[in-house]
Enzyme design. Structure first.
Site, PDB file in Angstrom:
ATOM      1  N   ARG A   1      22.099 -16.987  17.099  1.00 10.15           N
ATOM      2  CA  ARG A   1      21.506 -16.262  15.968  1.00 10.15           C
ATOM      3  C   ARG A   1      20.372 -15.396  16.476  1.00 10.15           C
ATOM      4  O   ARG A   1      19.695 -15.769  17.442  1.00 10.15           O
ATOM      5  CB  ARG A   1      20.979 -17.283  14.939  1.00 10.15           C
ATOM      6  CG  ARG A   1      20.537 -16.664  13.634  1.00 10.15           C
ATOM      7  CD  ARG A   1      19.963 -17.721  12.684  1.00 10.15           C
ATOM      8  NE  ARG A   1      19.657 -17.150  11.403  1.00 10.15           N
ATOM      9  CZ  ARG A   1      18.881 -17.724  10.489  1.00 10.15           C
ATOM     10  NH1 ARG A   1      18.353 -18.927  10.731  1.00 10.15           N
ATOM     11  NH2 ARG A   1      18.628 -17.137   9.336  1.00 10.15           N
TER      12      ARG A   1
ATOM     13  N   TRP B   1      25.891 -25.656   8.914  1.00  7.35           N
ATOM     14  CA  TRP B   1      27.103 -25.121   8.283  1.00  7.35           C
ATOM     15  C   TRP B   1      28.253 -25.086   9.291  1.00  7.35           C
ATOM     16  O   TRP B   1      29.416 -25.187   8.912  1.00  7.35           O
ATOM     17  CB  TRP B   1      26.870 -23.819   7.514  1.00  7.35           C
ATOM     18  CG  TRP B   1      26.634 -22.535   8.231  1.00  7.35           C
ATOM     19  CD1 TRP B   1      25.536 -22.203   8.949  1.00  7.35           C
ATOM     20  CD2 TRP B   1      27.502 -21.378   8.247  1.00  7.35           C
ATOM     21  NE1 TRP B   1      25.656 -20.923   9.425  1.00  7.35           N
ATOM     22  CE2 TRP B   1      26.847 -20.393   8.994  1.00  7.35           C
ATOM     23  CE3 TRP B   1      28.742 -21.093   7.698  1.00  7.35           C
ATOM     24  CZ2 TRP B   1      27.407 -19.138   9.232  1.00  7.35           C
ATOM     25  CZ3 TRP B   1      29.292 -19.842   7.922  1.00  7.35           C
ATOM     26  CH2 TRP B   1      28.630 -18.890   8.677  1.00  7.35           C
TER      27      TRP B   1
ATOM     28  N   LYS C   1      17.955 -24.228  14.159  1.00  9.87           N
ATOM     29  CA  LYS C   1      17.847 -23.220  13.094  1.00  9.87           C
ATOM     30  C   LYS C   1      18.726 -21.993  13.322  1.00  9.87           C
ATOM     31  O   LYS C   1      18.474 -20.913  12.824  1.00  9.87           O
ATOM     32  CB  LYS C   1      16.382 -22.755  12.851  1.00  9.87           C
ATOM     33  CG  LYS C   1      15.341 -23.813  12.772  1.00  9.87           C
ATOM     34  CD  LYS C   1      15.767 -25.094  12.158  1.00  9.87           C
ATOM     35  CE  LYS C   1      15.983 -25.058  10.667  1.00  9.87           C
ATOM     36  NZ  LYS C   1      16.505 -26.404  10.219  1.00  9.87           N
TER      37      LYS C   1
ATOM     38  N   SER D   1      12.930 -18.981  10.665  1.00  8.24           N
ATOM     39  CA  SER D   1      13.488 -20.178  10.041  1.00  8.24           C
ATOM     40  C   SER D   1      12.790 -21.427  10.575  1.00  8.24           C
ATOM     41  O   SER D   1      12.446 -22.352   9.832  1.00  8.24           O
ATOM     42  CB  SER D   1      14.994 -20.223  10.355  1.00  8.24           C
ATOM     43  OG  SER D   1      15.586 -21.354   9.806  1.00  8.24           O
TER      44      SER D   1
ATOM     45  N   HIS E   1      21.393 -29.645  20.726  1.00 10.62           N
ATOM     46  CA  HIS E   1      20.489 -28.500  20.942  1.00 10.62           C
ATOM     47  C   HIS E   1      20.162 -28.362  22.439  1.00 10.62           C
ATOM     48  O   HIS E   1      19.235 -27.653  22.803  1.00 10.62           O
ATOM     49  CB  HIS E   1      19.181 -28.708  20.170  1.00 10.62           C
ATOM     50  CG  HIS E   1      19.329 -28.624  18.685  1.00 10.62           C
ATOM     51  ND1 HIS E   1      20.121 -27.701  18.059  1.00 10.62           N
ATOM     52  CD2 HIS E   1      18.773 -29.357  17.686  1.00 10.62           C
ATOM     53  CE1 HIS E   1      20.047 -27.858  16.747  1.00 10.62           C
ATOM     54  NE2 HIS E   1      19.248 -28.866  16.498  1.00 10.62           N
TER      55      HIS E   1
HETATM   56  N1  LIG Z   1      26.799 -20.496   5.110  1.00 10.47           N
HETATM   57  C1  LIG Z   1      25.735 -19.987   5.738  1.00 10.47           C
HETATM   58  N2  LIG Z   1      25.704 -18.693   6.160  1.00 10.47           N
HETATM   59  C2  LIG Z   1      24.642 -18.196   6.808  1.00 10.47           C
HETATM   60  N3  LIG Z   1      23.533 -18.910   7.092  1.00 10.47           N
HETATM   61  C3  LIG Z   1      23.508 -20.191   6.706  1.00 10.47           C
HETATM   62  C4  LIG Z   1      24.602 -20.802   6.030  1.00 10.47           C
HETATM   63  N4  LIG Z   1      24.278 -22.092   5.792  1.00 10.47           N
HETATM   64  C5  LIG Z   1      23.061 -22.282   6.313  1.00 10.47           C
HETATM   65  N5  LIG Z   1      22.578 -21.148   6.849  1.00 10.47           N
HETATM   66  C6  LIG Z   1      21.270 -20.931   7.461  1.00 10.47           C
HETATM   67  O1  LIG Z   1      21.153 -21.664   8.670  1.00 10.47           O
HETATM   68  C7  LIG Z   1      19.758 -21.902   8.896  1.00 10.47           C
HETATM   69  C8  LIG Z   1      19.567 -23.350   9.282  1.00 10.47           C
HETATM   70  O2  LIG Z   1      20.157 -23.569  10.540  1.00 10.47           O
HETATM   71  P1  LIG Z   1      20.343 -25.039  11.123  1.00 10.47           P
HETATM   72  O3  LIG Z   1      21.491 -25.652  10.394  1.00 10.47           O
HETATM   73  O4  LIG Z   1      20.615 -24.814  12.579  1.00 10.47           O
HETATM   74  O5  LIG Z   1      19.078 -25.765  10.852  1.00 10.47           O
HETATM   75  C9  LIG Z   1      19.024 -21.576   7.594  1.00 10.47           C
HETATM   76  O6  LIG Z   1      18.392 -20.317   7.808  1.00 10.47           O
HETATM   77  P2  LIG Z   1      17.076 -19.865   7.040  1.00 10.47           P
HETATM   78  O7  LIG Z   1      16.048 -20.912   7.269  1.00 10.47           O
HETATM   79  O8  LIG Z   1      16.731 -18.524   7.651  1.00 10.47           O
HETATM   80  O9  LIG Z   1      17.455 -19.738   5.592  1.00 10.47           O
HETATM   81  C10 LIG Z   1      20.146 -21.482   6.597  1.00 10.47           C
HETATM   82  O10 LIG Z   1      19.893 -20.622   5.517  1.00 10.47           O
HETATM   83  C1  LIG Z   2      13.752 -32.605  16.248  1.00 11.40           C
HETATM   84  C2  LIG Z   2      14.643 -31.539  16.790  1.00 11.40           C
HETATM   85  C3  LIG Z   2      15.440 -30.891  15.718  1.00 11.40           C
HETATM   86  C4  LIG Z   2      16.580 -31.510  15.307  1.00 11.40           C
HETATM   87  C5  LIG Z   2      17.309 -30.927  14.280  1.00 11.40           C
HETATM   88  C6  LIG Z   2      16.871 -29.739  13.721  1.00 11.40           C
HETATM   89  O1  LIG Z   2      17.547 -29.184  12.680  1.00 11.40           O
HETATM   90  S1  LIG Z   2      18.859 -28.381  12.859  1.00 11.40           S
HETATM   91  O2  LIG Z   2      19.781 -29.105  13.743  1.00 11.40           O
HETATM   92  O3  LIG Z   2      18.544 -27.057  13.454  1.00 11.40           O
HETATM   93  O4  LIG Z   2      19.391 -28.241  11.510  1.00 11.40           O
HETATM   94  C7  LIG Z   2      15.747 -29.122  14.169  1.00 11.40           C
HETATM   95  C8  LIG Z   2      15.023 -29.707  15.176  1.00 11.40           C
END
Ligand SMILES: Nc1ncnc2c1ncn2[C@@H]1O[C@H](COP(=O)(O)O)[C@@H](OP(=O)(O)O)[C@H]1O
Ligand SMILES: CCc1ccc(OS(=O)(=O)O)cc1
Length: 199
Positions: free
Chosen positions: A123, A51, A46, A131, A101
């Site tokens: 982050r 992105w 998260k 998130s 991760h």
């Molecule tokens: N272009 C962008 N700029 C900033 N944050 C972004 C983005 N695209 C995705 N995100 C944010 O990245 C987070 C997800 O991260 P991941 O890809 O590691 O799962 C989400 O946060 P939120 O849940 O706070 O909205 C999402 O909104």
């Molecule tokens: C199950 C562990 C896991 C894998 C992927 C996740 O989403 S993200 O990569 O952050 O978009 C979150 C947890």
């Protein structure tokens, strides 16, 4: 409300979602052969993983950039430890792109010896936790519930569903990041509080 024991695999102090990881792969992680031109996106969940995968896809895959090739993000940049599609990493052509991760102490030793490239996405942990709280509520198995306080305790204890934010990087790496961040942000018209004792 916690059924963590049923879906978590604790490996060397780090929690993994058990159904997505292969215990043998984890056992042999250290020796996974890293190529000089491998690229790893490493994030705590998260933090902006997806992105960053998209940005890297635009750089590395012409077919993604001009939309001529319909290949999913996971096929272009598979998850390293959550290899749910059983991609054959060893026979993948170079440059291989991965997303992970894993915390610093579990990555293959080839990565620690400065082979390959690592893009680490960092982050604000308050945003990561918020998130992650909402994400966990979508993943029924994670049973986050509505209790943010309970969730925050697990997050701070490092005993939550996936990993431990505080130990994802070393103290030295965190301090180095703070320094670079402060330096790069110093000319912005924003005020950052770096020291909680600061007014
Ligand atoms: N272009 C962008 N700029 C900033 N944050 C972004 C983005 N695209 C995705 N995100 C944010 O990245 C987070 C997800 O991260 P991941 O890809 O590691 O799962 C989400 O946060 P939120 O849940 O706070 O909205 C999402 O909104
Ligand atoms: C199950 C562990 C896991 C894998 C992927 C996740 O989403 S993200 O990569 O952050 O978009 C979150 C947890």
């Amino acid at each position: 409300m916690d059924n963590k024991d049923t879906y978590l695999l604790n490996f060397k102090g780090y929690n993994f979602e058990s159904s997505f990881v292969d215990a043998d792969f984890l056992e042999n992680l250290d020796d996974f052969e890293i190529r000089d031109d491998d690229v790893f996106i490493i994030t705590f969940p998260k933090s902006g993983t997806i992105w960053t995968q998209q940005i890297l896809s635009l750089i590395y895959f012409e077919g993604h950039r001009n939309r001529t090739e319909d290949l999913s993000t996971l096929d272009r940049i598979p998850f390293f430890e959550y290899n749910i599609r059983k991609t054959d990493f060893l026979n993948r052509p170079s440059p291989r792109l991965f997303c992970s991760h894993l915390p610093y102490y579990l990555v293959p030793k080839g990565l620690k010896s400065k082979k390959a490239k690592i893009i680490y996405v960092y982050r604000n942990p308050k945003d990561v936790m918020t998130s992650y709280f909402h994400f966990s509520n979508l993943v029924v198995r994670f049973e986050a519930g509505n209790d943010m306080e309970h969730f925050m305790k697990r997050f701070l204890d490092g005993n939550g569903t996936v990993g431990d934010w505080k130990h994802h990087l070393t103290v030295e790496q965190n301090e180095r990041f703070d320094k670079i961040f402060q330096r790069n942000m110093k000319d912005l018209p924003l005020k950052f509080i770096w020291d909680l004792n600061e007014e």
